[in-house]
Design a protein around this motif. Sequence first.
Motif, mmCIF file in Angstrom:
data_model
loop_
_atom_site.group_PDB
_atom_site.id
_atom_site.type_symbol
_atom_site.label_atom_id
_atom_site.label_comp_id
_atom_site.label_asym_id
_atom_site.label_seq_id
_atom_site.Cartn_x
_atom_site.Cartn_y
_atom_site.Cartn_z
ATOM 1 N N ALA A 178 0.886 -1.241 -0.071
ATOM 2 C CA ALA A 178 0.141 0.079 0.011
ATOM 3 C C ALA A 178 0.820 1.285 0.104
ATOM 4 O O ALA A 178 0.574 2.300 -0.651
ATOM 5 C CB ALA A 178 -0.935 0.109 1.353
ATOM 6 N N VAL A 192 1.389 4.373 -2.895
ATOM 7 C CA VAL A 192 1.011 5.723 -2.511
ATOM 8 C C VAL A 192 2.246 6.457 -2.999
ATOM 9 O O VAL A 192 2.473 7.802 -3.602
ATOM 10 C CB VAL A 192 1.043 5.987 -1.133
ATOM 11 C CG1 VAL A 192 0.766 7.695 -0.514
ATOM 12 C CG2 VAL A 192 -0.480 5.268 -0.571
ATOM 13 N N ALA A 244 6.709 8.989 5.288
ATOM 14 C CA ALA A 244 7.024 8.328 7.026
ATOM 15 C C ALA A 244 6.074 6.967 7.196
ATOM 16 O O ALA A 244 6.556 6.028 7.983
ATOM 17 C CB ALA A 244 6.128 9.284 7.689
ATOM 18 N N LEU A 245 5.235 6.660 5.975
ATOM 19 C CA LEU A 245 4.493 5.194 6.135
ATOM 20 C C LEU A 245 5.250 4.111 6.235
ATOM 21 O O LEU A 245 5.288 3.490 7.130
ATOM 22 C CB LEU A 245 3.381 5.285 5.054
ATOM 23 C CG LEU A 245 2.539 6.553 4.923
ATOM 24 C CD1 LEU A 245 1.465 6.405 3.618
ATOM 25 C CD2 LEU A 245 1.653 6.660 6.226
ATOM 26 N N GLY A 259 7.549 3.909 9.326
ATOM 27 C CA GLY A 259 6.905 3.668 10.628
ATOM 28 C C GLY A 259 6.635 2.137 10.656
ATOM 29 O O GLY A 259 6.727 1.472 11.657
ATOM 30 N N SER A 279 -6.113 -0.777 -4.592
ATOM 31 C CA SER A 279 -4.949 -0.974 -3.395
ATOM 32 C C SER A 279 -6.002 -0.831 -2.150
ATOM 33 O O SER A 279 -6.410 0.352 -1.781
ATOM 34 C CB SER A 279 -3.984 0.047 -3.628
ATOM 35 O OG SER A 279 -3.385 0.350 -2.356
ATOM 36 N N GLY A 321 -4.453 -0.489 0.762
ATOM 37 C CA GLY A 321 -3.935 0.636 1.375
ATOM 38 C C GLY A 321 -4.178 1.941 1.473
ATOM 39 O O GLY A 321 -4.103 2.701 2.367
ATOM 40 N N MET A 322 -4.741 2.415 0.274
ATOM 41 C CA MET A 322 -5.089 3.720 -0.077
ATOM 42 C C MET A 322 -6.502 3.908 0.891
ATOM 43 O O MET A 322 -6.468 5.287 1.394
ATOM 44 C CB MET A 322 -5.569 3.738 -1.589
ATOM 45 C CG MET A 322 -5.932 5.346 -1.765
ATOM 46 S SD MET A 322 -4.279 6.254 -1.647
ATOM 47 C CE MET A 322 -3.377 5.859 -3.418
ATOM 48 N N LEU A 364 -4.982 4.742 4.339
ATOM 49 C CA LEU A 364 -4.666 6.075 4.366
ATOM 50 C C LEU A 364 -5.359 7.097 4.608
ATOM 51 O O LEU A 364 -5.276 8.045 5.430
ATOM 52 C CB LEU A 364 -3.646 6.172 3.153
ATOM 53 C CG LEU A 364 -2.960 7.543 3.148
ATOM 54 C CD1 LEU A 364 -1.979 7.512 4.301
ATOM 55 C CD2 LEU A 364 -2.247 7.770 1.864
ATOM 56 N N GLU A 371 -7.392 11.512 11.962
ATOM 57 C CA GLU A 371 -6.245 12.411 12.728
ATOM 58 C C GLU A 371 -6.454 13.674 12.357
ATOM 59 O O GLU A 371 -5.431 14.314 12.555
ATOM 60 C CB GLU A 371 -5.110 11.720 12.712
ATOM 61 C CG GLU A 371 -4.753 10.471 13.123
ATOM 62 C CD GLU A 371 -4.604 10.281 14.765
ATOM 63 O OE1 GLU A 371 -4.329 11.181 15.068
ATOM 64 O OE2 GLU A 371 -4.959 9.311 15.303
ATOM 65 N N ILE A 400 0.701 10.510 11.306
ATOM 66 C CA ILE A 400 0.539 9.595 10.076
ATOM 67 C C ILE A 400 0.856 8.196 10.144
ATOM 68 O O ILE A 400 -0.117 7.261 9.939
ATOM 69 C CB ILE A 400 0.698 10.429 8.915
ATOM 70 C CG1 ILE A 400 -0.043 11.660 8.698
ATOM 71 C CG2 ILE A 400 0.547 9.586 7.783
ATOM 72 C CD1 ILE A 400 0.498 12.265 7.442
ATOM 73 N N ALA A 401 2.136 7.997 10.516
ATOM 74 C CA ALA A 401 2.640 6.706 10.823
ATOM 75 C C ALA A 401 1.968 5.901 11.635
ATOM 76 O O ALA A 401 1.531 4.813 11.285
ATOM 77 C CB ALA A 401 4.204 6.904 11.011
ATOM 78 N N PHE A 412 -1.903 5.003 10.494
ATOM 79 C CA PHE A 412 -1.846 4.529 9.105
ATOM 80 C C PHE A 412 -1.538 2.884 9.514
ATOM 81 O O PHE A 412 -2.266 1.825 9.211
ATOM 82 C CB PHE A 412 -0.950 4.675 8.287
ATOM 83 C CG PHE A 412 -0.645 3.878 6.953
ATOM 84 C CD1 PHE A 412 -1.754 3.929 6.105
ATOM 85 C CD2 PHE A 412 0.557 3.334 6.540
ATOM 86 C CE1 PHE A 412 -1.486 3.251 4.936
ATOM 87 C CE2 PHE A 412 0.741 2.511 5.367
ATOM 88 C CZ PHE A 412 -0.564 2.566 4.430
ATOM 89 N N ARG A 423 -2.307 1.483 12.506
ATOM 90 C CA ARG A 423 -3.361 1.375 13.222
ATOM 91 C C ARG A 423 -4.549 0.695 12.252
ATOM 92 O O ARG A 423 -5.131 -0.555 12.219
ATOM 93 C CB ARG A 423 -3.907 2.087 14.086
ATOM 94 C CG ARG A 423 -4.699 1.782 15.048
ATOM 95 C CD ARG A 423 -5.158 3.108 16.038
ATOM 96 N NE ARG A 423 -5.953 3.984 15.088
ATOM 97 C CZ ARG A 423 -5.650 5.247 15.079
ATOM 98 N NH1 ARG A 423 -4.844 5.778 15.984
ATOM 99 N NH2 ARG A 423 -6.271 6.096 14.343
ATOM 100 N N ILE A 471 -4.273 -0.204 8.795
ATOM 101 C CA ILE A 471 -3.722 -1.446 8.237
ATOM 102 C C ILE A 471 -4.266 -2.603 8.965
ATOM 103 O O ILE A 471 -4.656 -3.662 8.555
ATOM 104 C CB ILE A 471 -2.245 -1.269 7.510
ATOM 105 C CG1 ILE A 471 -2.236 -0.058 6.780
ATOM 106 C CG2 ILE A 471 -1.682 -2.718 7.427
ATOM 107 C CD1 ILE A 471 -2.295 -0.782 5.438
#
Lengths: 242, 242, 242, 242
Positions: free
Chosen positions: A145, A149, A218-219, A222, C126, C128-129, C132, C139, C224-225, C228, C230, C232
Amino acid sequence: SPGDRMATAANRVIVLIIVVNLSAVVLETVPHYARAYGRLFLAVELVTVLMFATEYLLRLWVADLHGPFRRIGPVRARLRFMLQPSAIVDLLAFAPTILGFVLDIWDLNVLAVFRLLRFLKLSRYSPGMGSLVQAVTSERRALTASAVVMAGLIVSAASLMHAIEGEVQPDRFGSIPLAMYWAVTTLSTVGYGDVVPVTGAGKALAGVVMLFGFCMFALPVGIIATAFAREIHQRDFVVTWG
Amino acid sequence: SPGDRMATAANRVIVLIIVVNLSAVVLETVPHYARAYGRLFLAVELVTVLMFATEYLLRLWVADLHGPFRRIGPVRARLRFMLQPSAIVDLLAFAPTILGFVLDIWDLNVLAVFRLLRFLKLSRYSPGMGSLVQAVTSERRALTASAVVMAGLIVSAASLMHAIEGEVQPDRFGSIPLAMYWAVTTLSTVGYGDVVPVTGAGKALAGVVMLFGFCMFALPVGIIATAFAREIHQRDFVVTWG
Amino acid sequence: SPGDRMATAANRVIVLIIVVNLSAVVLETVPHYARAYGRLFLAVELVTVLMFATEYLLRLWVADLHGPFRRIGPVRARLRFMLQPSAIVDLLAFAPTILGFVLDIWDLNVLAVFRLLRFLKLSRYSPGMGSLVQAVTSERRALTASAVVMAGLIVSAASLMHAIEGEVQPDRFGSIPLAMYWAVTTLSTVGYGDVVPVTGAGKALAGVVMLFGFCMFALPVGIIATAFAREIHQRDFVVTWG
Amino acid sequence: SPGDRMATAANRVIVLIIVVNLSAVVLETVPHYARAYGRLFLAVELVTVLMFATEYLLRLWVADLHGPFRRIGPVRARLRFMLQPSAIVDLLAFAPTILGFVLDIWDLNVLAVFRLLRFLKLSRYSPGMGSLVQAVTSERRALTASAVVMAGLIVSAASLMHAIEGEVQPDRFGSIPLAMYWAVTTLSTVGYGDVVPVTGAGKALAGVVMLFGFCMFALPVGIIATAFAREIHQRDFVVTWG
């Protein structure tokens, strides 16, 4: 037990040999050292290859005494042993040098790449490498993912900059692949400075890309950092309590 | 208690002296200030050395009254005290200046390095330094693993770039050690820009190295940051509840 | 079930087409490739547009069989379908090329931007998008707070540098917007080096800005990290147990 | 309630005014815009000052009706109100312009710095700023420890580089303060590239500093990011459940 202590000592010797040999590979590329210590480097290589070949043959010899391979006959056991990834890594650690010597192809540049494959052999002795592979495997979905991005960000940033400065700096932003070099340099915050925008619109875009990319990049960081720390500590737990 | 308050006040005075002295060491290297305030810097140094020597001798004097050393006789207690790391740091904070003065060797450049060792003395008064050492110690296995991964990345990136651009830019990528400077600059995302690839293949490799290295370099950062935060909070807990 | 397997296979084909097409868009901007493989790129584009148009029309055809739209009549169902964000993304993936062809406007630079909108179509496939977007949404309060802090830092750093070096380097720090380019470059740690302070005061300010900004810029990254990772893992949980 | 809604609306108007005004301050430094829209900028400034002055006087007027100040008499209540940090920020948001106008000192450069203090006023309306202050306060011990480690790293790196390249590049590493600019640029991974080592030993030191600093600089980042995320979520919790 004495057997365990001997195994640990043997592992340390192998790690030492690899480190010495990798240092020789690195230093041999310096012309000054190559001239001054050429024979030393050759000796290091020969000793290393001799020892790795011996180690490999010994392991091959005893392959059919090993747990899972015990019941399948001496030939099939040895073939199965040879096809294991770790055995292939061990073979690649010495075979290219012997092959190059036998076939009289002694091109140092080609050999250097093969000799650096010994890093893979080194990684077998580092417990952390297993944890890293484990971490990447268990988080492959999140990493995929992130990769989508990031690819989207890189291509979008490159396309926009190509549209804005493509004609102003054709040798730097004249095509999207060229502009992608700028995009990766900027988004990874490396920022060499060899490719920079010069127009006002280009600088504004660069600023937005920096802020945006900083967060998006950062994704994976992290995710990998967290997963790696978790794997390392799980392994510690097993080592302590197992 | 009044004793505690006096100890705290004494510590603060020592910290203040070290900070003033380190500032003097730093500023003394500026030629303009060295000419203008040379005497002031000398005075600061002499007062500092005098105070640190006094502190050291006082501590040495009372060493055999101290808990663990009380039962082993006055001479052995003082010898044992002198061999403690913290006592060695205290000795190094003033002895070099006195030695330089006595032997009439007053080379500022050599002395400056020794005088900066006072940072070690300063770190004794910072609770955070202990936590940092603790964090690094407790995570040494994970950090070793990260170091192997990072060393592998640095050497691999340098070797590939040496193979690609070694003949195009011999003064920058002509040997693997030279190329390693580029690899570290890129993988740490510092990216000075004094050594950059110029060929298409070199730029493509640089882009991959940036993306790869960015993630791999997150490993030690995440491990240290987490462990340090944990140690700091454990210490807070002890200070509050102990 | 066979239906699921066919859906998965269809999705993979669409992802493959988008990736091939995006690669063609990127490579077509290289003059050399455009000349050599112009027809191939055109063929890729036409096939892609044809397939995306077919997919869109098929989806539109069956729109009134779909759960929520079943009860509202065939025309309203199709209109409602067309106004969904995902359907708009699908439409934008092929309509601009057809429009450009019909109206005989075939400006590659303008089309390229529209064709890159296919990244949005790719992101629909995806998982993941979605995570995100979810992470950023959940947040948004913390990210707004970070944005205020960062904007304050950027404008403050730029204003101070404009005050210090505005007259020394008028083409670089002559106005606050110009200085903001430097501020963003520095605070994001990209550091191209095309705009740097030259006076002592400017360098001192730059040093402080680096240290300050380094910490402040950690805020959105951390937020963000964490969010994200969490999201996922929550999604993994749903996929596994749902 | 209607009162709450009016308060929210008033807050939004104030935030909007500050944002418009800050944009005007920033754009006014561009000579082109200053000439073209000078009157508009002046109008924005006058309206802003008028509104902020009105807001301040209204708040001062009702100060003695406010909870904690109710019992201490009208004059003392207003004096105490004026000495609050938030009231001082409000006063600084309009007083300098009026003072400059009255005393006929209308130096835009000096005024700009005062006018940017309105960022502080803006921060009063951002819930995140309070969380950030809280995070920094609660982690002050860990941050002090990090600051000592970082200061030690900066001074040590600068001293060593001064010793190695001080005579090779006297205008860049000729004194420790000069070398500190390089050290901060490198350790923060900004890496402008305007000051780089040229000798082999200098490059080796730079590589070590990059690797070392990369890890050490993670300390404050990790601490602030974690504490800020915690504070933000605690506040969310209070807002939701309080």
